[in-house]
Design an enzyme around this catalytic site. Structure first.
Site, mmCIF file in Angstrom:
data_model
loop_
_atom_site.group_PDB
_atom_site.id
_atom_site.type_symbol
_atom_site.label_atom_id
_atom_site.label_comp_id
_atom_site.label_asym_id
_atom_site.label_seq_id
_atom_site.Cartn_x
_atom_site.Cartn_y
_atom_site.Cartn_z
ATOM 1 N N GLY B 361 -6.998 7.517 -19.125
ATOM 2 C CA GLY B 361 -8.310 7.300 -18.524
ATOM 3 C C GLY B 361 -8.549 5.824 -18.269
ATOM 4 O O GLY B 361 -7.613 5.069 -17.990
ATOM 5 N N GLY B 362 -9.794 5.393 -18.392
ATOM 6 C CA GLY B 362 -10.166 4.001 -18.102
ATOM 7 C C GLY B 362 -9.437 3.008 -18.980
ATOM 8 O O GLY B 362 -9.141 1.885 -18.551
ATOM 9 N N GLU B 385 18.287 -3.675 -6.312
ATOM 10 C CA GLU B 385 19.662 -3.148 -6.336
ATOM 11 C C GLU B 385 19.784 -1.882 -5.479
ATOM 12 O O GLU B 385 20.419 -0.900 -5.867
ATOM 13 C CB GLU B 385 20.136 -2.929 -7.778
HETATM 14 C C1 LIG Z 1 12.033 -8.775 -8.586
HETATM 15 C C2 LIG Z 1 13.230 -8.736 -7.708
HETATM 16 C C3 LIG Z 1 14.452 -9.127 -8.211
HETATM 17 C C4 LIG Z 1 15.588 -9.129 -7.383
HETATM 18 N N1 LIG Z 1 16.775 -9.612 -7.884
HETATM 19 C C5 LIG Z 1 17.829 -9.758 -7.029
HETATM 20 C C6 LIG Z 1 19.017 -10.420 -7.449
HETATM 21 O O1 LIG Z 1 19.144 -10.839 -8.603
HETATM 22 N N2 LIG Z 1 20.019 -10.591 -6.553
HETATM 23 C C7 LIG Z 1 19.936 -10.144 -5.265
HETATM 24 O O2 LIG Z 1 20.860 -10.336 -4.524
HETATM 25 N N3 LIG Z 1 18.805 -9.515 -4.827
HETATM 26 C C8 LIG Z 1 17.754 -9.328 -5.671
HETATM 27 N N4 LIG Z 1 16.602 -8.722 -5.226
HETATM 28 C C9 LIG Z 1 16.540 -8.267 -3.850
HETATM 29 C C10 LIG Z 1 16.532 -6.748 -3.692
HETATM 30 O O3 LIG Z 1 17.793 -6.232 -4.004
HETATM 31 C C11 LIG Z 1 16.089 -6.437 -2.263
HETATM 32 O O4 LIG Z 1 14.715 -6.741 -2.200
HETATM 33 C C12 LIG Z 1 16.327 -5.005 -1.880
HETATM 34 O O5 LIG Z 1 17.703 -4.746 -1.773
HETATM 35 C C13 LIG Z 1 15.634 -4.630 -0.566
HETATM 36 O O6 LIG Z 1 15.856 -5.557 0.444
HETATM 37 P P1 LIG Z 1 14.622 -6.150 1.288
HETATM 38 O O7 LIG Z 1 13.647 -6.637 0.312
HETATM 39 O O8 LIG Z 1 15.146 -7.100 2.255
HETATM 40 O O9 LIG Z 1 14.011 -4.888 2.002
HETATM 41 P P2 LIG Z 1 14.432 -4.282 3.440
HETATM 42 O O10 LIG Z 1 15.902 -4.092 3.443
HETATM 43 O O11 LIG Z 1 13.828 -5.101 4.499
HETATM 44 O O12 LIG Z 1 13.746 -2.873 3.380
HETATM 45 C C14 LIG Z 1 12.412 -2.605 3.843
HETATM 46 C C15 LIG Z 1 12.218 -1.089 3.889
HETATM 47 O O13 LIG Z 1 13.098 -0.521 4.864
HETATM 48 C C16 LIG Z 1 13.860 0.502 4.297
HETATM 49 N N5 LIG Z 1 15.189 0.563 4.938
HETATM 50 C C17 LIG Z 1 16.029 -0.464 5.226
HETATM 51 N N6 LIG Z 1 17.157 0.011 5.759
HETATM 52 C C18 LIG Z 1 17.048 1.347 5.799
HETATM 53 C C19 LIG Z 1 17.882 2.419 6.247
HETATM 54 N N7 LIG Z 1 19.104 2.179 6.731
HETATM 55 N N8 LIG Z 1 17.430 3.684 6.149
HETATM 56 C C20 LIG Z 1 16.198 3.932 5.623
HETATM 57 N N9 LIG Z 1 15.382 2.988 5.176
HETATM 58 C C21 LIG Z 1 15.790 1.706 5.272
HETATM 59 C C22 LIG Z 1 13.996 0.099 2.846
HETATM 60 O O14 LIG Z 1 14.350 1.205 2.024
HETATM 61 C C23 LIG Z 1 12.596 -0.414 2.565
HETATM 62 O O15 LIG Z 1 11.728 0.663 2.296
HETATM 63 C C24 LIG Z 1 15.474 -8.687 -6.046
HETATM 64 C C25 LIG Z 1 14.239 -8.269 -5.553
HETATM 65 C C26 LIG Z 1 13.117 -8.315 -6.347
HETATM 66 C C27 LIG Z 1 11.791 -7.935 -5.767
#
Ligand SMILES: Cc1cc2nc3c(=O)[nH]c(=O)nc-3n(C[C@H](O)[C@H](O)[C@H](O)COP(=O)(O)OP(=O)(O)OC[C@H]3O[C@@H](n4cnc5c(N)ncnc54)[C@H](O)[C@@H]3O)c2cc1C
Lengths: 250, 405
Positions: B361-362, B385
């Site tokens: 709840g709250g 990932e």
């Molecule tokens: C807190 C945090 C820690 C992180 N740590 C690391 C790290 O240590 N090392 C590292 O390398 N990265 C790291 N990342 C990056 C993370 O792995 C990426 O943010 C993630 O892989 C998504 O990439 P993007 O943010 O560019 O999203 P985008 O790829 O731009 O995706 C945007 C949306 O489009 C969708 N989408 C994209 N392509 C497709 C497709 N072919 N079919 C359907 N849907 C699709 C995605 O699912 C998502 O919903 C981290 C991110 C965060 C937020």
């Protein structure tokens, strides 16, 4: 500095206990087991002493069925050097045969100190240490909350009701450890890995017939939830009446 | 789940240590670290002492010499209490250290792994770029070979440990025009941003590492969850990287990273499962004490049904995670199961934490209870990932491949 520590496998106390059919044992289903807390502090005290002196050996003993090896391994993972499992299929309610088997195993070990917990949290008899001391003819210091050992002598603080007692004694001696002496260390992952490679000797023992047997176990009565009678001075007469008529404490 | 199916006595011993540490040392500070978005150096130091930062590496490299299941138990148990601590272990171990252990030369292993395994310095992994997220093959960072060096230019975003870490494995294009086969990996070193604190605590910095000029980290991201984890951009400006710092063959960077991500997914699955279990346990306990309409709310069927669903799904998640680990540990193909575990458990973490807040709840909406933090911590598990969508792409790719066979 060669120290033996006797440890006991006991159920973890934060569980709900039920009595097994037959009425003389606890139902073991759903229970978790660990080293008796007081014994962990005894292990910790032994390890610190060895570390302080710089040389020596900490030997851990446990008596019981094969499952007690899990507790011996825990002590080894904390840093004890080797373990001795006194193998007995079942352990009864009489502490004398247990103390006798432990004393026999300890007698020719050449230990400077024999450490135990003040009591085991399952039965809470607290006699194993003193009986071992008696059987081995050694001085016994119970419920120790501070301990210093140097030049073959010990100095310990014991907690009494509202007072403290400082005692001195020669080694070898039997010491039972109370809460407050230390906080036990957590086994590190390397310690856990290393424990597998440390020697654990299994010695079958035959326990003397127990002279104490459990007739019946009973759980404490369920606590009944409180009742709110009212608030402020107005509620006092009713409270007094209930304490007198129902609770019968007045 | 009867833990005897996947766990040995040794696994239980590892679990006992991590549980006690999480309960006694992490739980009391987790909320405050989250509010202040502070990297927990003192508890990270304790994790190093306990051997939690090098669980699966051989003892000869300074690790604990334990198996994959032990490592997952560590992440799982930490995440039940605080996801930020769990991701610190996971990012450091799977992302930062494992590529060096798996693809490094003997000299590279000897130089970096003991420092990382002991937790003397923290490691990270740089794959994501502003224009290359889900499409990791779209890497723009360039590495040009020149006089016994590679010169790196470009940058990475969202890198866990970007600020606090000192050793990074990053990808860059060495051969443009040949796609993923033109991507290589490099080991880069810099100084931690918390140098004073690191020197004081004796952890987080190694004098023996040479900081590379032009390799810097950006400002710390202000995040919804995982707030006690350090996430930053990395920038490479004419960074001269010695050739001996190339990790693996030229052009092998992308395939190697994909392998790293495969096993990384089981780690994120275990982390997600831990969040779900932590939230479920809190909700169950709360339902057992909170009274409304004259009785405990756990007596209402409308409260019991979601609890039953949560418990059932958690049990399913446990099997997905530890079965994937079981496959990996026996050298069997596990990519599909790892993606399934990650997909299911991250979405489970989200569903479970939302319901845990609902059952509070709250009170659940306030910082007085841990479930709102867990709800915020869960979201990133569906993104990092590989997003849930990408997990589905991976799983479907396996299905189609099986169809073609
Ligand atoms: C807190 C945090 C820690 C992180 N740590 C690391 C790290 O240590 N090392 C590292 O390398 N990265 C790291 N990342 C990056 C993370 O792995 C990426 O943010 C993630 O892989 C998504 O990439 P993007 O943010 O560019 O999203 P985008 O790829 O731009 O995706 C945007 C949306 O489009 C969708 N989408 C994209 N392509 C497709 C497709 N072919 N079919 C359907 N849907 C699709 C995605 O699912 C998502 O919903 C981290 C991110 C965060 C937020």
């Amino acid at each position: 500095m060669k120290i033996a520590v006797c440890i006991k496998r006991v159920p973890v106390m934060d569980r709900r206990f039920t009595i097994a059919p037959g009425g003389t044992t606890i139902d073991e289903v759903g229970l978790a087991y660990d080293v008796n807390d007081f014994d962990l502090w005894a292990v910790e005290a032994a390890l610190r002493l060895k570390e302080q002196v710089g040389t020596g050996e900490v030997v851990v003993l446990s008596l019981g069925p094969d499952v007690v090896q899990e507790q011996i391994r825990k002590a080894l993972s904390m840093g004890a050097d080797r373990g001795i499992h006194l193998q007995a299929a079942s352990v009864g309610a009489d502490d004398l045969p247990v103390a006798r088997a432990l004393a026999d195993a300890l007698r020719d070990g050449g230990y400077d100190g024999i450490f135990l917990g003040r009591l085991a949290v399952d039965r809470a008899n607290g006699v194993t240490g003193p009986v071992i001391a008696e059987l081995l003819g050694l001085p016994c210091v119970t419920a120790v909350s501070k301990l210093e050992i140097a030049n073959g002598r010990g100095r310990a603080q014991r907690e009494l009701e509202g007072a403290q007692e400082i005692v001195e004694f020669p080694l070898p001696a039997v010491i039972t450890v109370d809460q407050g002496l230390n906080t036990e260390r957590l086994p590190t992952l390397k310690g856990i890995m290393g424990a597998k490679k440390k020697p654990l000797e299994v010695r079958p023992v035959t326990l003397d017939a127990p002279r104490v047997t459990v007739r019946r176990l009973a759980l404490p009565p369920e606590r009944i939830g409180g009742r709110i009678i009212g608030e402020g001075v107005g509620a006092v007469p009713e409270l007094v009446r209930l304490l007198h008529d129902e609770a019968k404490v007045l | 789940m009867d833990d005897g199916l996947y766990f040995s006595d040794q696994h239980r011993a590892v679990r006992d240590t991590v549980r006690a540490f999480a309960r006694d040392e992490v739980a009391p500070v987790a909320s405050d670290l989250d509010v202040r978005a502070e990297f927990p150096w003192p508890t990270v130091k304790r994790m190093a002492e306990l051997g939690l930062l090098g669980v699966p590496w051989p003892e000869s490299m300074g690790g604990a010499g334990l198996d994959l299941v032990s490592y997952l138990i560590v992440i799982h148990e930490l995440a039940k209490v605080d996801a930020s601590h769990a991701i610190t272990v996971s990012a450091h171990t799977t992302l930062g250290t494992s590529p060096i252990v798996h693809f490094g030369t003997a000299a590279q292993c000897a130089r970096y792994v003991p420092l990382l395994a002991a937790g003397k310095v923290l490691g990270g992994f740089g794959l994501t770029e502003s224009g290359a997220g889900s499409d990791a093959a779209g890497t723009q960072t360039r590495a040009v070979r020149k006089n016994g060096h590679y010169v790196l230019n470009g940058g990475k975003v969202f890198i866990t440990h970007g600020g606090v870490g000192e050793v990074f494995v990053v990808t860059a294009v060495t051969d443009p025009g040949v796609g993923t086969r033109g991507i290589s990996a490099f080991i880069l070193t810099k100084e931690t941003v918390d140098l004073d604190q690191a020197r004081e605590l004796g952890i987080g910095h190694a004098e023996s590492l040479v900081p590379l000029a032009g390799f810097t980290s950006g400002k710390k991201e202000d995040k919804l969850g995982w707030r006690a984890s350090d996430t930053r951009a990395l920038t490479f400006t004419d960074v001269e990287v010695p050739v001996e710092n190339r990790l693996g063959e030229e052009g092998a960077g992308f395939t190697n990273f994909m392998r790293t991500l495969d096993s990384g997914r089981i780690g994120i699955a275990a982390l997600s499962l831990g969040i779900a279990e932590g939230a479920f346990e809190a909700a169950l306990a709360y339902a057992g004490v909170r009274r409304q309409f004259g009785q405990r709310i756990a007596h209402f069927q409308g409260v019991q049904f979601p609890l039953a669903d949560m418990a059932t799904e958690i049990e399913a998640g446990q099997h997905l995670v530890f079965h994937a680990a079981w496959l990996a540990q026996r050298g069997k193909p596990f990519g599909k199961q790892a993606a399934m575990a990650k997909l299911f458990c991250s979405e489970l973490a989200m569903r479970t934490t939302i319901m845990a807040v609902q059952l509070h709840g709250g009170y659940g909406y306030t910082r007085d209870f841990p479930v709102e933090r867990m709800m915020r911590d869960a979201k990133i598990c569906e993104i990092g990932e590989g997003t849930s969508e990408i997990q589905r792409v991976v799983i479907a790719r396996h299905l189609l491949r099986e169809l073609a066979d």
